[in-house]
Motif scaffolding. Sequence first.
Motif, PDB file in Angstrom:
ATOM      1  N   ALA A   1      26.033  55.101  -6.725  1.00 28.25           N
ATOM      2  CA  ALA A   1      24.707  55.427  -7.232  1.00 28.25           C
ATOM      3  C   ALA A   1      24.567  55.049  -8.704  1.00 28.25           C
ATOM      4  N   GLU A   2      25.610  55.317  -9.481  1.00 32.21           N
ATOM      5  CA  GLU A   2      25.554  54.972 -10.899  1.00 32.21           C
ATOM      6  C   GLU A   2      25.488  53.460 -11.092  1.00 32.21           C
ATOM      7  N   ARG A   3      26.236  52.725 -10.273  1.00 37.23           N
ATOM      8  CA  ARG A   3      26.209  51.259 -10.401  1.00 37.23           C
ATOM      9  C   ARG A   3      24.844  50.696 -10.024  1.00 37.23           C
ATOM     10  N   ILE A   4      24.246  51.249  -8.971  1.00 37.81           N
ATOM     11  CA  ILE A   4      22.905  50.791  -8.568  1.00 37.81           C
ATOM     12  C   ILE A   4      21.889  51.105  -9.659  1.00 37.81           C
ATOM     13  N   ALA A   5      21.978  52.323 -10.233  1.00 38.99           N
ATOM     14  CA  ALA A   5      21.048  52.696 -11.296  1.00 38.99           C
ATOM     15  C   ALA A   5      21.208  51.790 -12.513  1.00 38.99           C
ATOM     16  N   ASP A   6      22.446  51.486 -12.878  1.00 39.01           N
ATOM     17  CA  ASP A   6      22.684  50.592 -14.017  1.00 39.01           C
ATOM     18  C   ASP A   6      22.131  49.194 -13.749  1.00 39.01           C
ATOM     19  N   ASP A   7      22.375  48.678 -12.558  1.00 33.86           N
ATOM     20  CA  ASP A   7      21.865  47.341 -12.219  1.00 33.86           C
ATOM     21  C   ASP A   7      20.341  47.324 -12.223  1.00 33.86           C
ATOM     22  N   LEU A   8      19.725  48.416 -11.749  1.00 28.18           N
ATOM     23  CA  LEU A   8      18.267  48.481 -11.725  1.00 28.18           C
ATOM     24  C   LEU A   8      17.705  48.478 -13.144  1.00 28.18           C
ATOM     25  N   LEU A   9      18.301  49.272 -14.037  1.00 31.75           N
ATOM     26  CA  LEU A   9      17.821  49.314 -15.412  1.00 31.75           C
ATOM     27  C   LEU A   9      18.030  47.976 -16.119  1.00 31.75           C
TER      28      LEU A   9
ATOM     29  N   ALA B   1      15.049  34.863 -12.900  1.00 34.11           N
ATOM     30  CA  ALA B   1      15.450  35.156 -11.523  1.00 34.11           C
ATOM     31  C   ALA B   1      16.962  35.002 -11.341  1.00 34.11           C
ATOM     32  N   ILE B   2      17.538  33.949 -11.935  1.00 29.42           N
ATOM     33  CA  ILE B   2      18.983  33.743 -11.831  1.00 29.42           C
ATOM     34  C   ILE B   2      19.747  34.886 -12.506  1.00 29.42           C
ATOM     35  N   THR B   3      19.253  35.343 -13.646  1.00 26.21           N
ATOM     36  CA  THR B   3      19.909  36.446 -14.360  1.00 26.21           C
ATOM     37  C   THR B   3      19.895  37.724 -13.533  1.00 26.21           C
ATOM     38  N   VAL B   4      18.757  38.016 -12.903  1.00 26.23           N
ATOM     39  CA  VAL B   4      18.668  39.222 -12.070  1.00 26.23           C
ATOM     40  C   VAL B   4      19.620  39.122 -10.882  1.00 26.23           C
ATOM     41  N   LEU B   5      19.694  37.940 -10.272  1.00 27.82           N
ATOM     42  CA  LEU B   5      20.616  37.768  -9.147  1.00 27.82           C
ATOM     43  C   LEU B   5      22.071  37.962  -9.586  1.00 27.82           C
ATOM     44  N   GLU B   6      22.404  37.473 -10.766  1.00 27.69           N
ATOM     45  CA  GLU B   6      23.766  37.650 -11.273  1.00 27.69           C
ATOM     46  C   GLU B   6      24.064  39.122 -11.553  1.00 27.69           C
TER      47      GLU B   6
ATOM     48  N   TRP C   1      23.003  41.638  -9.902  1.00 27.57           N
ATOM     49  CA  TRP C   1      23.259  42.300  -8.620  1.00 27.57           C
ATOM     50  C   TRP C   1      24.455  41.705  -7.888  1.00 27.57           C
ATOM     51  N   GLY C   2      25.186  40.828  -8.553  1.00 25.35           N
ATOM     52  CA  GLY C   2      26.414  40.290  -7.977  1.00 25.35           C
ATOM     53  C   GLY C   2      26.206  39.190  -6.958  1.00 25.35           C
ATOM     54  N   ILE C   3      25.049  38.579  -6.977  1.00 27.99           N
ATOM     55  CA  ILE C   3      24.761  37.493  -6.040  1.00 27.99           C
ATOM     56  C   ILE C   3      25.128  36.179  -6.695  1.00 27.99           C
ATOM     57  N   GLU C   4      26.009  35.420  -6.082  1.00 28.69           N
ATOM     58  CA  GLU C   4      26.452  34.148  -6.635  1.00 28.69           C
ATOM     59  C   GLU C   4      25.330  33.118  -6.516  1.00 28.69           C
ATOM     60  N   VAL C   5      24.967  32.537  -7.633  1.00 35.26           N
ATOM     61  CA  VAL C   5      23.862  31.580  -7.657  1.00 35.26           C
ATOM     62  C   VAL C   5      24.325  30.174  -7.299  1.00 35.26           C
ATOM     63  N   ALA C   6      25.556  29.824  -7.684  1.00 36.05           N
ATOM     64  CA  ALA C   6      26.052  28.459  -7.450  1.00 36.05           C
ATOM     65  C   ALA C   6      26.022  28.068  -5.973  1.00 36.05           C
ATOM     66  N   PRO C   7      26.543  28.909  -5.051  1.00 36.93           N
ATOM     67  CA  PRO C   7      26.444  28.522  -3.635  1.00 36.93           C
ATOM     68  C   PRO C   7      25.008  28.379  -3.158  1.00 36.93           C
ATOM     69  N   ILE C   8      24.114  29.233  -3.688  1.00 40.91           N
ATOM     70  CA  ILE C   8      22.703  29.133  -3.301  1.00 40.91           C
ATOM     71  C   ILE C   8      22.126  27.803  -3.757  1.00 40.91           C
ATOM     72  N   LEU C   9      22.465  27.422  -5.011  1.00 41.86           N
ATOM     73  CA  LEU C   9      21.963  26.142  -5.508  1.00 41.86           C
ATOM     74  C   LEU C   9      22.523  24.969  -4.718  1.00 41.86           C
ATOM     75  N   ALA C  10      23.788  25.077  -4.312  1.00 38.50           N
ATOM     76  CA  ALA C  10      24.379  24.009  -3.497  1.00 38.50           C
ATOM     77  C   ALA C  10      23.669  23.905  -2.155  1.00 38.50           C
ATOM     78  N   GLY C  11      23.396  25.056  -1.551  1.00 35.73           N
ATOM     79  CA  GLY C  11      22.672  25.033  -0.286  1.00 35.73           C
ATOM     80  C   GLY C  11      21.265  24.503  -0.448  1.00 35.73           C
ATOM     81  N   LEU C  12      20.631  24.889  -1.556  1.00 29.63           N
ATOM     82  CA  LEU C  12      19.289  24.361  -1.809  1.00 29.63           C
ATOM     83  C   LEU C  12      19.321  22.862  -2.043  1.00 29.63           C
ATOM     84  N   GLY C  13      20.438  22.369  -2.596  1.00 30.94           N
ATOM     85  CA  GLY C  13      20.537  20.934  -2.798  1.00 30.94           C
ATOM     86  C   GLY C  13      20.543  20.174  -1.482  1.00 30.94           C
TER      87      GLY C  13
END
Length: 384
Positions: free
Chosen positions: A101-109, A160-165, A167-179
């Motif tokens: 819960a604390e980690r989610i709250a920190d990520d949200l803020l 958008a990339i900063t927010v994804l980072e 929340w622990g979402i890797e952007v590089a694989p997403i960009l590769a897939g988008l490529g």
Amino acid sequence: MEQTLDIVSAFVRPVADILQTDVLGLRVGTVVAAVLVFVACLLLRGVFTRVVVRRLARWAERTESRLDDEAVAALEPPLRFLPLVIGLFLAKAILPFAGLAERIADDLLRSLAVFVLFWALYRLAEPLRGLAARIEDKIGAEVVDWTIRGLKIAFVAIGAITVLEIWGIEVAPILAGLGLIGVAVALGAQDLFRNLIAGLLIIGERRLAHGEWIKIDGGVEGTVEAIGFRSTRVRQFDKAPIYVPNSKLSDTAVVNYTRMTHRRIYWMIGVEYRTTVEQLRRIRDGIETFLLEDDAFAHPPEVPTFVRIDRFSDSSIDIMVYCFTVTTSWGEWLAIKERLAYRIKAIVEQAGSDFAFPSRTLYVESGGDAPEIFVPPESDNAEE
């Protein structure tokens, strides 16, 4: 007095017991305190906006530049949202979050903080037009417009990339897939990229600009309103907008009337065949003198000016009038043309001649070899 204290104590005791109760691992009193702090921040939102924004606006008004005034106006919505983030931060500090819960709250803020930051940058991109106005004449308004759009897209993408980072979402694989997906999309969206590249070429060549009067090969004529990534919006003279793909503007002939240095007048004036040589000279010299002495017309060697007896037509002797006006404004050009027409008519009449009009003469000849006209004899029934 003691009775009053007993009544208050009887009321406070159950309330205190409720506030000390734990629900889902959180003490009710702590939750109530966090909610009250958050609500207080919301109530103070208007005061915060009036104090901070108005003081910034007053400070900006004291400066000579308009850039800071526009920047303060652009920052007002993010500043109004800031008390909400502060309220959530204080509420989170009061609540005893732990673990997930604390980690989610920190990520949200953190996400909200990033959102406010890039929202402010996105809105600040528009006031930069005023800063770029100093070099707009050199690089063109369209380059400034595309640059502002590019900055806005960049701020949205980075945010958008900063927010994804966060929340622990890797952007590089997403960009590769988008490529990989982009390659497939590019094959089916070739026209889109053609128009985008054509738009860049149009802006780079400075072929068009906002507010210019153009005519495109194919019949489209009007005023340029906007040069977009895919198409250019042209407002026709009947006020109807038409969207022309940038690739068409790049590949076809475009006449830019706004960039004319002069406007041309090209007439053929037909006078009657009974006009004598002397009269023709007087007409020609009179028109030429008027053109060369009037300041509304451009003079040689800047532009060519011709008044010549051009040809013998079927019904007239044609005089060519070829000249240019100094003004390029269509309304002023029409007025000058009208004045020239009045003057030419007066010159022709003063010379004793007149204007010709299409005519045809029919000659009928008769002679001794012509056949006799047959007249049928009258019948007996007609005599009766």
